[in-house]
Design an enzyme around this catalytic site. Structure first.
Site, short mmCIF file in Angstrom:
data_model
loop_
_atom_site.label_atom_id
_atom_site.label_comp_id
_atom_site.label_asym_id
_atom_site.label_seq_id
_atom_site.Cartn_x
_atom_site.Cartn_y
_atom_site.Cartn_z
N ARG A 146 49.60 4.99 9.69
CA ARG A 146 50.14 4.72 11.32
C ARG A 146 51.19 3.85 11.41
O ARG A 146 51.91 4.13 12.37
CB ARG A 146 48.72 4.79 11.84
CG ARG A 146 47.70 5.95 11.93
CD ARG A 146 46.48 5.92 12.85
NE ARG A 146 46.29 7.28 12.83
CZ ARG A 146 44.90 7.64 13.19
NH1 ARG A 146 44.03 6.80 13.51
NH2 ARG A 146 44.57 8.89 13.34
N HIS A 200 52.10 13.44 15.07
CA HIS A 200 51.53 13.55 13.57
C HIS A 200 50.78 12.08 13.36
O HIS A 200 50.97 11.14 14.04
CB HIS A 200 52.25 13.87 12.49
CG HIS A 200 53.72 12.83 12.10
ND1 HIS A 200 54.51 12.92 11.01
CD2 HIS A 200 54.10 12.16 13.00
CE1 HIS A 200 55.20 12.04 11.06
NE2 HIS A 200 55.16 11.30 12.09
N GLU A 201 49.75 12.29 12.38
CA GLU A 201 49.12 10.92 12.01
C GLU A 201 48.35 10.67 13.22
O GLU A 201 47.88 9.55 13.57
CB GLU A 201 49.74 9.90 11.55
CG GLU A 201 50.34 10.05 10.33
CD GLU A 201 49.45 10.15 8.97
OE1 GLU A 201 48.45 9.82 8.99
OE2 GLU A 201 50.07 10.88 7.96
N GLY A 202 47.66 11.62 14.00
CA GLY A 202 47.12 11.26 15.21
C GLY A 202 47.68 11.31 16.52
O GLY A 202 48.61 10.46 16.39
#
Lengths: 570, 570
Positions: free
Chosen positions: B291, B425-427
């Site tokens: 992140r 992306h990645e949350g």
């Protein structure tokens, strides 16, 4: 696919704006029915194809997607090019506010396709306003019929927003039935629809400077004159205009965007509109309508993205309510954060559309000097607010769609790319800020401001069940007034530091006023679900958006420059 | 073309973060010199080509632009895949903060190319943390050497952010030297680098559920286990993995993005990492780094756009100073509104980069439980703030470039499209908000929050010449504390209405704290021009950004839901 909410448009026109004195309900219904159907049938199907298959320049001619041409022929067959023009010049004589509501459907379906009739109508409007009868017959009527299309040729490669630096020159060469005739030479940049292979002819309206007796060009914007320069001359021959290049854009791709070179072989033939030196004034007259149209297109793109998001959020199953383990996933519309995003989109999209229709009605009423003054004041807001916040609704649409929203499998990524043009063309947000604060407020007689002040005070005083919002609106307006007072006290030009944040703040106060008014009208409207939605969007705007006004204005009220004069640290 | 400011990076590492205890100056200089040169030489030249020539799926194999493959070979030859890994596993043993500063150059030059080593490093990091020695040798070492690349396979078509609904299943089939062996079947969506024709093999880390003795899958996220599923098996044969499709994205196009189907012919072979049911914990361990890397990439894209804007603004001549008629046009950097935009970009881009390097240093120090707690708290900010405000810098870059910025002739439109992925992306931003407020604050022991509270109080107390900003920072922190108190008093789950606006507010307070600290460090730094710039950006942040905190938090403090539970009005 629902492009816009017909219920909302009917509400805005009839319940909120009360257009009954401009058009009867049956006519309005017929036009809107037709527009909704034609937009879905003729414009929407090629939306994505027009993005993939961009205009091409082959052997000096621009070819656009044939489906766009077919759609525009259908649009012409319906008479919509001339919807807003007087019957004497071949139009339907419909009010601008209804034409705008009609146009919004087409803009929502394919903004790039809709740009051609938008520019054509603006061009023809200018000619019917300032042209001679012969010019109207020769150049406006074919556009009103949708057989010819029009462009606006203002920018040049070295002079984007700075029209004083226009270098295209015009040399007088006599006069004929079409008016004083000139030879034009120069380059024009960013010409939307500058060439295409759909219409039988293209009417360019070209801003240029007349070469003086001393062989010099006049300085400043007062030296600008406006010329009609058709692609094909009345005798059928080609005018001296070359497409020197095509711009390839991030979005809005179906609209060809050209670099045009006038007079490479001695001079393009053009006829003067009105008197020399009137070019900028004429353009600005047209600009109110064009800028509202840009805002309307931006609102339509945001609106479509909002409706797509709501549909997706009802259909997409993922996750569970807080605290629940196991069981089937729920539709994501059940998640509070998705509801927050949808409500924010609704406030942006419906607010933007309402603003543009409000201003479109002012165009119809501009014979009244008060209405004209208010229109002039609100035009930079009608251009900018939908461009910035329609785009915000597009941005949220991608977020609601998650990874899918970033792919070309869904429409929302293209809607986002398309809408990103709107804060740029027809005057960037920065230019609108300068127009609002410099020209419309500090440099004007304040008639428009007086009217808006009164409107807002009346709305705040009559806020009834929304009294808390009425108070917040009145307080926000006081912030605006205080900022204007501060600007008046500044050294010459210092207001330029604050023009854009002032535009944001002013826009938000205008929107708050209109949201309050929408919520009140909806409460009287009878449909409980509809009124509930308007009240929620109003509440969202007052609680989450309006509080930004004070921080935006704070540096201006204190007189702090936004940035120091020094630039070596960037 | 300058991609990032080396002076700023040196300042951040040495003057602001004081990395001397982690790495000596000569090593840092050597790595940064090399990174700056290699990024410009190997990554930048194919930046636009990688956007035009997207990955293609031909006969089941994904082909990516050969120039990307060449660049990654060069990156591997320089040893940069393994820069942050211990020498025992073939790395250089460099601290994460320096690796991050190095990586930022490559991300700025071609974010899509840089995604391959980013994912590979994250994959190898997970294996070196949780894998057996045999797994490390077999699967991590080739990635650390840059010969094989890695992916993370979490999402599924029916389960994006909702990992509890992962349906990929694993059936035990024995054990070998590489660990407990399973057969996997299922579909994985959004797999970046899911296939390509550059690396000799691809190591997929796949989240799946182990089929129980009752033939059922365990419920919830506790049932998730992690498996190593290589494209090519140790015997050289193809594993049972099919590329079922490629996603076509708005930007970030050079990174192939795949729908992978595992086990269509009976089951893909995979080896369990650690113990069953540990999959989510293992992924989350890796997630902090991943992140921060997303945030770092977003910061780099915004930073490059800022520098491009400053260069353009110095070169582009248009308009004149207020009140001046005639004379030559000036560079647009002379216009106050352009200065305002550049300053806003500087505050966004430099602030975002600083935040990511700060958090990268916490990764190096995470052996200290206090540092680990602070890292955990700040990770959702490091992911989100640069993704939102790096993108804001990209948006402003288009505005500064005017119409040109909307065309493919300049880089800024692609930088904007590329960066739009990062809030997803990645949350997504919404997921990060839930992580911050729900997991890291309301659901945690508050160790991280206690540390941040102390850091901010110390900074406010020692603000010296910036005392006004110190007071504003302390006041903003009190707003945050009051909002947290309000959330603690809410009914279960009601905080979900506020998680995203809280994330915005919390992020802005963190940035204000770091901007104050940057301005102070720069004032001691000796370069007057540089210190002036940092002080201006700090001032801009405090005057134009920090005041947004109170309105963002107001509904949460009052306990108003962001939207009513009703959804029929959308």
């Amino acid at each position: 696919m629902t492009l816009l909410s017909r219920q909302d448009i009917d509400f805005l026109l009839h319940d909120w704006l009360g257009v009954a004195d401009l058009v009867d309900r049956d006519t309005a219904d017929a036009i809107l029915d037709l527009s909704e159907k034609a937009a879905a049938r003729d414009f929407l199907p090629h939306y994505k194809l027009a993005d993939r298959e961009q205009p091409e320049l082959v052997d000096g001619a621009v070819h656009i997607l044939p489906a766009i041409g077919d759609a525009l022929k259908s649009y012409a067959d319906l008479g919509l090019f001339g919807a807003g023009f007087a019957e004497e010049v071949g139009g339907f004589g419909l009010p601008h506010v209804l034409c705008s509501a009609s146009f919004a459907w087409f803009a929502a379906a394919s903004i790039a396709t809709s740009a051609y009739p938008m520019l054509t109508a603006a061009n023809a409007r200018l000619l019917t306003t300032f042209g001679t009868a012969a010019q109207v017959d020769a150049f406006a009527r074919p556009q009103i019929a949708g057989r010819w299309f029009g462009t606006m040729c203002l920018s040049e490669p070295q002079a984007g927003s700075s029209l004083a630096d226009v270098a295209t020159q015009a040399r007088a060469e006599g006069e004929d039935v079409l008016g004083p005739r000139y030879r034009l030479t120069g380059s024009k940049m960013w010409i939307s629809g500058g060439d295409q292979d759909v219409s039988a002819n293209i009417v360019h309206l070209v801003l240029a400077k007349i070469v003086g007796a001393d062989s010099k060009l006049p300085e400043g914007t007062e030296g600008l004159s406006l010329f009609i320069v058709p692609k094909l001359l009345p005798d059928g021959g080609r005018n001296d205009i070359v497409v020197a290049g095509l711009n390839h854009k991030m979005g809005y791709r179906g609209t060809s965007n050209c670099l045009l070179s006038f007079g490479e072989m001695g001079g393009a033939t053009g006829w003067l509109v009105g008197a020399p030196g009137q070019g900028l004034r004429q353009m600005f007259h047209m600009m109110n309508e064009a800028r509202i149209s840009v805002g309307l297109g931006a609102a339509a793109l945001g609106y479509r993205a909002y409706l797509l998001s709501a549909t997706y959020a009802r259909e997409r199953l993922q996750g569970r309510p807080a605290g629940q383990r196991g069981g089937a996933p729920v539709a994501i519309i059940e998640h509070p954060d998705v509801q927050r995003m949808l409500l924010s989109q609704k406030a942006c999209a419906e607010g933007a559309l309402a603003l543009c229709l409000y201003c479109a009605k002012l165009v119809d009423e501009a014979g009244d000097a008060d209405k004209a003054a208010l229109l002039s004041l609100l035009t930079p807001i009608a251009k900018t607010w939908p461009s910035e916040y329609g785009l915000a609704a597009n941005d949220i649409a991608i977020q609601i769609h998650g990874g899918y929203g970033y792919t070309q499998d869904f429409d929302v990524e293209q809607l986002y790319r398309d809408n990103r043009l709107n804060p740029i063309h027809e005057g960037t947000t920065g230019v609108q800020g300068t127009d609002l604060l410099g020209r419309k407020i500090l440099g004007a007689d304040n008639r428009g401001l007086d009217i808006l002040r009164r409107e807002i005070a009346d709305a705040a005083a009559a806020s009834g069940e929304f009294a808390l919002f009425g108070e917040a609106l009145a307080a926000a307006w006081q912030e605006v007034e205080a900022a204007i007072d501060a600007a008046r006290a500044m050294a010459p030009g210092a207001w330029l530091h604050h023009a854009t944040p002032f535009l944001w703040a002013f826009g938000h106060v205008v929107l708050a006023w209109q949201w309050l008014s929408q919520a009140q009208a909806a409460a009287r409207h009878g449909d409980e679900r509809f009124a509930f939605g308007k009240a929620q969007a109003c509440r969202h705007f007052f609680t989450s958006e309006l509080p930004k006004v004070a921080p935006w204005l704070a540096p201006m009220r204190r007189g702090d420059a936004s940035a120091p004069a020094r630039t070596d640290y960037f």
